[in-house]
Design a protein around this motif. Sequence first.
Motif, PDB file in Angstrom:
ATOM      1  N   ILE A 180     -16.666  12.930   8.024  1.00  0.00           N
ATOM      2  CA  ILE A 180     -15.903  12.505   6.847  1.00  0.00           C
ATOM      3  C   ILE A 180     -16.322  11.080   6.491  1.00  0.00           C
ATOM      4  CG2 ILE A 180     -13.601  12.142   5.875  1.00  0.00           C
ATOM      5  CD1 ILE A 180     -12.553  13.993   8.159  1.00  0.00           C
ATOM      6  N   ALA A 181     -16.726  10.890   5.238  1.00  0.00           N
ATOM      7  CA  ALA A 181     -17.152   9.571   4.746  1.00  0.00           C
ATOM      8  C   ALA A 181     -16.080   9.002   3.830  1.00  0.00           C
ATOM      9  CB  ALA A 181     -18.469   9.699   3.991  1.00  0.00           C
ATOM     10  N   ILE A 182     -15.650   7.786   4.130  1.00  0.00           N
ATOM     11  CA  ILE A 182     -14.641   7.109   3.305  1.00  0.00           C
ATOM     12  C   ILE A 182     -15.248   5.807   2.791  1.00  0.00           C
ATOM     13  CG2 ILE A 182     -12.335   6.072   3.255  1.00  0.00           C
ATOM     14  CD1 ILE A 182     -11.805   8.798   4.104  1.00  0.00           C
ATOM     15  N   ASP A 183     -15.399   5.690   1.475  1.00  0.00           N
ATOM     16  CA  ASP A 183     -15.944   4.468   0.878  1.00  0.00           C
ATOM     17  C   ASP A 183     -14.922   3.818  -0.038  1.00  0.00           C
ATOM     18  OD1 ASP A 183     -18.730   4.294   1.811  1.00  0.00           O
ATOM     19  OD2 ASP A 183     -18.952   6.226   0.829  1.00  0.00           O
ATOM     20  N   GLY A 184     -15.166   2.554  -0.355  1.00  0.00           N
ATOM     21  CA  GLY A 184     -14.290   1.855  -1.285  1.00  0.00           C
ATOM     22  C   GLY A 184     -14.395   0.351  -1.108  1.00  0.00           C
ATOM     23  N   PRO A 185     -13.847  -0.405  -2.063  1.00  0.00           N
ATOM     24  CA  PRO A 185     -13.934  -1.869  -2.015  1.00  0.00           C
ATOM     25  C   PRO A 185     -12.981  -2.482  -1.004  1.00  0.00           C
ATOM     26  CG  PRO A 185     -12.650  -1.178  -3.916  1.00  0.00           C
ATOM     27  CD  PRO A 185     -13.154   0.074  -3.271  1.00  0.00           C
ATOM     28  N   ALA A 186     -13.105  -3.790  -0.812  1.00  0.00           N
ATOM     29  CA  ALA A 186     -12.259  -4.529   0.141  1.00  0.00           C
ATOM     30  C   ALA A 186     -10.789  -4.394  -0.219  1.00  0.00           C
ATOM     31  CB  ALA A 186     -12.655  -6.007   0.136  1.00  0.00           C
ATOM     32  N   GLY A 187      -9.948  -4.147   0.801  1.00  0.00           N
ATOM     33  CA  GLY A 187      -8.504  -4.126   0.603  1.00  0.00           C
ATOM     34  C   GLY A 187      -7.938  -2.858   0.007  1.00  0.00           C
ATOM     35  N   SER A 188      -8.750  -1.806  -0.051  1.00  0.00           N
ATOM     36  CA  SER A 188      -8.265  -0.570  -0.676  1.00  0.00           C
ATOM     37  C   SER A 188      -7.463   0.300   0.298  1.00  0.00           C
ATOM     38  CB  SER A 188      -9.438   0.246  -1.249  1.00  0.00           C
ATOM     39  OG  SER A 188     -10.414   0.482  -0.258  1.00  0.00           O
ATOM     40  N   PHE A 192     -14.871  10.649   0.363  1.00  0.00           N
ATOM     41  CA  PHE A 192     -13.745  10.129  -0.412  1.00  0.00           C
ATOM     42  C   PHE A 192     -14.042   8.698  -0.845  1.00  0.00           C
ATOM     43  CE2 PHE A 192     -12.047  13.347   2.426  1.00  0.00           C
ATOM     44  CZ  PHE A 192     -11.239  14.103   1.579  1.00  0.00           C
ATOM     45  N   TYR A 193     -13.624   8.378  -2.065  1.00  0.00           N
ATOM     46  CA  TYR A 193     -13.758   7.010  -2.574  1.00  0.00           C
ATOM     47  C   TYR A 193     -12.347   6.485  -2.792  1.00  0.00           C
ATOM     48  CZ  TYR A 193     -15.402   3.003  -5.251  1.00  0.00           C
ATOM     49  OH  TYR A 193     -15.670   1.717  -5.695  1.00  0.00           O
ATOM     50  N   ILE A 194     -11.955   5.499  -1.966  1.00  0.00           N
ATOM     51  CA  ILE A 194     -10.595   4.960  -1.992  1.00  0.00           C
ATOM     52  C   ILE A 194     -10.604   3.634  -2.739  1.00  0.00           C
ATOM     53  CG2 ILE A 194      -8.624   4.272  -0.563  1.00  0.00           C
ATOM     54  CD1 ILE A 194      -9.473   7.150  -0.053  1.00  0.00           C
ATOM     55  N   THR A 195      -9.747   3.495  -3.744  1.00  0.00           N
ATOM     56  CA  THR A 195      -9.723   2.247  -4.502  1.00  0.00           C
ATOM     57  C   THR A 195      -8.281   1.841  -4.798  1.00  0.00           C
ATOM     58  OG1 THR A 195     -10.667   1.113  -6.420  1.00  0.00           O
ATOM     59  CG2 THR A 195      -9.942   3.396  -6.761  1.00  0.00           C
ATOM     60  N   ALA A 196      -8.104   0.675  -5.429  1.00  0.00           N
ATOM     61  CA  ALA A 196      -6.796   0.169  -5.852  1.00  0.00           C
ATOM     62  C   ALA A 196      -7.073  -1.008  -6.782  1.00  0.00           C
ATOM     63  CB  ALA A 196      -5.963  -0.285  -4.655  1.00  0.00           C
ATOM     64  N   ARG A 202      -4.902  -5.067  -4.064  1.00  0.00           N
ATOM     65  CA  ARG A 202      -5.741  -5.324  -2.888  1.00  0.00           C
ATOM     66  C   ARG A 202      -5.543  -6.747  -2.384  1.00  0.00           C
ATOM     67  NH1 ARG A 202     -11.382  -4.610  -3.972  1.00  0.00           N
ATOM     68  NH2 ARG A 202     -11.152  -4.441  -6.199  1.00  0.00           N
ATOM     69  N   GLY A 203      -5.442  -7.705  -3.322  1.00  0.00           N
ATOM     70  CA  GLY A 203      -5.204  -9.104  -2.948  1.00  0.00           C
ATOM     71  C   GLY A 203      -3.853  -9.285  -2.288  1.00  0.00           C
ATOM     72  N   SER A 204      -2.861  -8.604  -2.835  1.00  0.00           N
ATOM     73  CA  SER A 204      -1.500  -8.683  -2.296  1.00  0.00           C
ATOM     74  C   SER A 204      -1.438  -8.134  -0.866  1.00  0.00           C
ATOM     75  CB  SER A 204      -0.562  -7.900  -3.217  1.00  0.00           C
ATOM     76  OG  SER A 204       0.722  -7.846  -2.695  1.00  0.00           O
ATOM     77  N   ARG A 205      -2.137  -7.022  -0.620  1.00  0.00           N
ATOM     78  CA  ARG A 205      -2.164  -6.436   0.729  1.00  0.00           C
ATOM     79  C   ARG A 205      -2.823  -7.378   1.722  1.00  0.00           C
ATOM     80  NH1 ARG A 205      -4.494  -0.520  -1.056  1.00  0.00           N
ATOM     81  NH2 ARG A 205      -2.608   0.300  -2.047  1.00  0.00           N
ATOM     82  N   ARG A 206      -3.936  -7.953   1.305  1.00  0.00           N
ATOM     83  CA  ARG A 206      -4.679  -8.865   2.186  1.00  0.00           C
ATOM     84  C   ARG A 206      -3.840 -10.106   2.499  1.00  0.00           C
ATOM     85  NH1 ARG A 206      -7.802  -9.682   6.245  1.00  0.00           N
ATOM     86  NH2 ARG A 206      -9.125 -11.490   6.139  1.00  0.00           N
ATOM     87  N   CYS A 207      -3.157 -10.621   1.481  1.00  0.00           N
ATOM     88  CA  CYS A 207      -2.305 -11.808   1.637  1.00  0.00           C
ATOM     89  C   CYS A 207      -1.180 -11.524   2.637  1.00  0.00           C
ATOM     90  CB  CYS A 207      -1.736 -12.188   0.264  1.00  0.00           C
ATOM     91  SG  CYS A 207      -0.960 -13.801   0.225  1.00  0.00           S
ATOM     92  N   ASP A 216      -6.910   6.684  -6.041  1.00  0.00           N
ATOM     93  CA  ASP A 216      -6.415   5.340  -6.347  1.00  0.00           C
ATOM     94  C   ASP A 216      -5.115   5.142  -5.567  1.00  0.00           C
ATOM     95  OD1 ASP A 216      -5.170   3.065  -7.477  1.00  0.00           O
ATOM     96  OD2 ASP A 216      -6.327   3.323  -9.321  1.00  0.00           O
ATOM     97  N   THR A 217      -5.108   4.149  -4.679  1.00  0.00           N
ATOM     98  CA  THR A 217      -3.971   3.951  -3.778  1.00  0.00           C
ATOM     99  C   THR A 217      -2.964   2.922  -4.290  1.00  0.00           C
ATOM    100  OG1 THR A 217      -5.022   2.183  -2.484  1.00  0.00           O
ATOM    101  CG2 THR A 217      -5.493   4.458  -1.822  1.00  0.00           C
ATOM    102  N   THR A 218      -3.179   2.401  -5.504  1.00  0.00           N
ATOM    103  CA  THR A 218      -2.344   1.298  -6.015  1.00  0.00           C
ATOM    104  C   THR A 218      -0.852   1.596  -5.893  1.00  0.00           C
ATOM    105  OG1 THR A 218      -4.094   0.708  -7.570  1.00  0.00           O
ATOM    106  CG2 THR A 218      -1.920  -0.233  -7.984  1.00  0.00           C
ATOM    107  N   ASP A 219      -0.446   2.765  -6.345  1.00  0.00           N
ATOM    108  CA  ASP A 219       0.985   3.109  -6.352  1.00  0.00           C
ATOM    109  C   ASP A 219       1.339   4.180  -5.321  1.00  0.00           C
ATOM    110  OD1 ASP A 219       1.625   1.361  -8.535  1.00  0.00           O
ATOM    111  OD2 ASP A 219       0.584   2.775  -9.838  1.00  0.00           O
ATOM    112  N   LYS A 220       0.504   4.274  -4.269  1.00  0.00           N
ATOM    113  CA  LYS A 220       0.761   5.286  -3.244  1.00  0.00           C
ATOM    114  C   LYS A 220       0.940   4.621  -1.883  1.00  0.00           C
ATOM    115  CE  LYS A 220      -1.921   8.892  -5.567  1.00  0.00           C
ATOM    116  NZ  LYS A 220      -3.162   9.663  -5.583  1.00  0.00           N
ATOM    117  N   THR A 221       1.751   5.260  -1.047  1.00  0.00           N
ATOM    118  CA  THR A 221       1.872   4.769   0.329  1.00  0.00           C
ATOM    119  C   THR A 221       0.669   5.282   1.124  1.00  0.00           C
ATOM    120  OG1 THR A 221       3.043   6.712   1.184  1.00  0.00           O
ATOM    121  CG2 THR A 221       4.392   4.967   0.178  1.00  0.00           C
ATOM    122  N   ILE A 222       0.445   4.652   2.276  1.00  0.00           N
ATOM    123  CA  ILE A 222      -0.635   5.095   3.158  1.00  0.00           C
ATOM    124  C   ILE A 222      -0.443   6.567   3.533  1.00  0.00           C
ATOM    125  CG2 ILE A 222      -1.629   4.833   5.476  1.00  0.00           C
ATOM    126  CD1 ILE A 222      -2.558   2.640   3.576  1.00  0.00           C
TER     127      ILE A 222
END
Length: 218
Positions: A6-14, A139-143, A148-153, A197-203
């Motif tokens: 299983i391959a999971i890609d996406g930007p930082a903090g997604s 899978f391509y995971i994004t937000a 992403r900034g808020s999660r990292r903070c 898109d994980t912006t409005d979804k829980t883990i």
Amino acid sequence: MGNLTIAIDGPAGSGKSTISKKISKELNIVYIDTGAMYRALTLKILKNKTNIYDKAEMNKILQNTNIDFKNNHIFLDGKKVDEEIRNNEISTNVSDVAKIKEVRKKLVEIQRSIASNKSVIMDGRDIGSFVLPHANYKFYITASIEERGSRRCKELKEKGYNANLEEIIKEIEERDRIDSTREVSPLVKCKDAFEIDTTDKTIDDVVSEILGIIRGDN
């Protein structure tokens, strides 16, 4: 049935790493955090004050570095470095290390070797496009960048670090730019990847969605 990849890609903090860890437990397969591998190497480079633009120095580091995973922990030259690799200095420098051709070649060799003889879930920037192009599932995971900034903070504050949201968002924007424009294996969404898109979804929402696709429920 053969090994499952299983391959999971996406930007930082997604949320890639957290999601991948949970899926690895659900499916009882090995989780390979490729970002952590680049972070571990960056840690060694910073500690040794290695000049990343000196090929001879870099080759010496690459030939004498051992990175391994045991029980979902990462080891650098035999030492567990889970916490050390998550500080902000590493986050700021890792993209510059990861774009070096020789670095990617060496770490991709390790990643493919691990995936060749066991079922794995692997996350990073170029897993589906380059490291495991024949993965069973991609899978391509994004937000949104704000999310992403808020999660990292939040993550940094929970670990006791001072964190400024505006600065973190700027750092993530710069990482996105480097990751998506680098010459070797840039961050891209594969045509055959499921985008989430994980912006409005829980883990847990995302984990359920991915498991549903793998198990054929969706």
